[in-house]
Design an enzyme around this catalytic site. Sequence first.
Site, PDB file in Angstrom:
ATOM      1  N   HIS A   1       3.124   4.590  12.651  1.00 23.61           N
ATOM      2  CA  HIS A   1       3.500   4.535  11.236  1.00 23.61           C
ATOM      3  C   HIS A   1       4.501   5.653  10.965  1.00 23.61           C
ATOM      4  O   HIS A   1       4.164   6.829  11.064  1.00 23.61           O
ATOM      5  CB  HIS A   1       2.245   4.727  10.362  1.00 23.61           C
ATOM      6  CG  HIS A   1       2.538   4.777   8.892  1.00 23.61           C
ATOM      7  ND1 HIS A   1       2.470   3.660   8.084  1.00 23.61           N
ATOM      8  CD2 HIS A   1       2.909   5.805   8.085  1.00 23.61           C
ATOM      9  CE1 HIS A   1       2.772   4.001   6.841  1.00 23.61           C
ATOM     10  NE2 HIS A   1       3.049   5.300   6.813  1.00 23.61           N
TER      11      HIS A   1
ATOM     12  N   CYS B   1       3.834   9.316   0.545  1.00 26.15           N
ATOM     13  CA  CYS B   1       2.496   9.798   0.206  1.00 26.15           C
ATOM     14  C   CYS B   1       2.541  10.734  -1.000  1.00 26.15           C
ATOM     15  O   CYS B   1       3.250  11.749  -0.967  1.00 26.15           O
ATOM     16  CB  CYS B   1       1.882  10.537   1.403  1.00 26.15           C
ATOM     17  SG  CYS B   1       0.256  11.238   1.055  1.00 26.15           S
TER      18      CYS B   1
ATOM     19  N   HIS C   1       8.083   7.341   8.769  1.00 17.30           N
ATOM     20  CA  HIS C   1       8.863   7.443   7.534  1.00 17.30           C
ATOM     21  C   HIS C   1      10.302   7.826   7.890  1.00 17.30           C
ATOM     22  O   HIS C   1      10.570   8.332   8.972  1.00 17.30           O
ATOM     23  CB  HIS C   1       8.237   8.479   6.591  1.00 17.30           C
ATOM     24  CG  HIS C   1       6.975   7.991   5.961  1.00 17.30           C
ATOM     25  ND1 HIS C   1       6.873   7.717   4.615  1.00 17.30           N
ATOM     26  CD2 HIS C   1       5.758   7.705   6.491  1.00 17.30           C
ATOM     27  CE1 HIS C   1       5.652   7.287   4.344  1.00 17.30           C
ATOM     28  NE2 HIS C   1       4.950   7.276   5.462  1.00 17.30           N
TER      29      HIS C   1
ATOM     30  N   ARG D   1       0.845  -1.192   0.000  1.00 15.31           N
ATOM     31  CA  ARG D   1       0.000   0.000   0.000  1.00 15.31           C
ATOM     32  C   ARG D   1       0.878   1.238   0.000  1.00 15.31           C
ATOM     33  O   ARG D   1       1.197   1.803  -1.036  1.00 15.31           O
ATOM     34  CB  ARG D   1      -0.969  -0.025   1.190  1.00 15.31           C
ATOM     35  CG  ARG D   1      -2.192   0.897   1.010  1.00 15.31           C
ATOM     36  CD  ARG D   1      -1.926   2.350   1.317  1.00 15.31           C
ATOM     37  NE  ARG D   1      -1.564   2.581   2.707  1.00 15.31           N
ATOM     38  CZ  ARG D   1      -1.290   3.774   3.211  1.00 15.31           C
ATOM     39  NH1 ARG D   1      -1.312   4.850   2.428  1.00 15.31           N
ATOM     40  NH2 ARG D   1      -0.933   3.919   4.465  1.00 15.31           N
ATOM     41  N   ASP D   2       1.332   1.655   1.156  1.00 17.83           N
ATOM     42  CA  ASP D   2       2.121   2.877   1.231  1.00 17.83           C
ATOM     43  C   ASP D   2       3.424   2.745   0.458  1.00 17.83           C
ATOM     44  O   ASP D   2       3.934   3.719  -0.098  1.00 17.83           O
ATOM     45  CB  ASP D   2       2.399   3.215   2.697  1.00 17.83           C
ATOM     46  CG  ASP D   2       2.728   4.677   2.902  1.00 17.83           C
ATOM     47  OD1 ASP D   2       2.574   5.463   1.954  1.00 17.83           O
ATOM     48  OD2 ASP D   2       3.128   5.047   4.015  1.00 17.83           O
TER      49      ASP D   2
ATOM     50  N   ASN E   1       9.026   4.819   3.537  1.00 17.56           N
ATOM     51  CA  ASN E   1       8.671   4.318   4.860  1.00 17.56           C
ATOM     52  C   ASN E   1       9.916   3.854   5.606  1.00 17.56           C
ATOM     53  O   ASN E   1      10.968   3.611   5.009  1.00 17.56           O
ATOM     54  CB  ASN E   1       7.725   3.122   4.713  1.00 17.56           C
ATOM     55  CG  ASN E   1       6.359   3.504   4.206  1.00 17.56           C
ATOM     56  OD1 ASN E   1       5.497   3.903   4.967  1.00 17.56           O
ATOM     57  ND2 ASN E   1       6.161   3.383   2.902  1.00 17.56           N
TER      58      ASN E   1
END
Length: 320
Positions: free
Chosen positions: A209, A242, A211, A17-18, A251
């Site tokens: 979460h 993002c 980065h 996903r990310d 990430n």
Amino acid sequence: MSFTLEPRAELRDVTLRDGLQLTGKMLSTERKVETVRELLRLGVPSIELGSMARADLVPTMANTLEVVQALTAEELQKCWIWVATPGHVAKAAAAGARNFQYCLSASDSHNQANIGRSTDASLAALPEAVAHARAVNGQIQLCIATSFTCPFEGIVPEERVLAIANDPRAEGTCDVVICDTLGQAVPAQVASLISRVRDESPARRIVYHGHDTWGLGVANTLAAIAAGATLVDGALGGLGGCPFAPGASGNTSTEDILFATRPEGLTPDTFAGLVDLSEKLLAELGEPNRSKSAQGARSKAEAFEWVIASDREPVCDRGL
């Protein structure tokens, strides 16, 4: 001698996903399903498999529902899907998903850029999203993006994040996800906010979460765990970011988090399997490998058991 980090936390891999949001290449449904199954085989306990974001805005997420439909119910119990509206939950649930991450931003500017509405509008729709999840015996997380800084507004006050975490419209969410969307936070800042969410909001699992934009991804993750987070996100090779947050980069690396925390079940062989999976996937995508641990694992210091010897065959001993 064991060097497992205490307190312990589980890892959720968000590569699909990310991790894929900023890549220029699409992975096929079959390749995504293969990656989910390989991660599970290697013992990764939780996976974010995709997003219900509009395909015209995030093309790499276009086949998310096909991935959901290709997985078994047992596999889907360990998988999460990113959603931003009640309609997203309903569609994903109809495909078979049962774990949903409902995302909104602490800052209105980013919520508008990312989701197309105000933060309050997203909160107002959350009870309906919770109802859709409950209707299929699923669970739904409250995910708060830009919990530390916003690319348009700067520093986000802790009180703003706490107000969202404490909002009665979030009742029924199983977890609260605190996101350093831009990777600009520092460990003391992460520890402060996670501690306050733990102490001042409804009792839920806390997810962090992060980065690695400013090189503090692992340090911030460790600070979050020490402060009370029991699930933390990472992506293979530090992939991702993002597309609606200028300044966001990859990430925190799954490999780096696991090497630092040494969860029970992680062995040099399972780690080698993750490094191998990561290298193949990143090469296929044409993306650099930002994981320092993966780079170390390919060094020539073969007296260190975590270095991948040329004759080592990666295997799965047991789950992480």
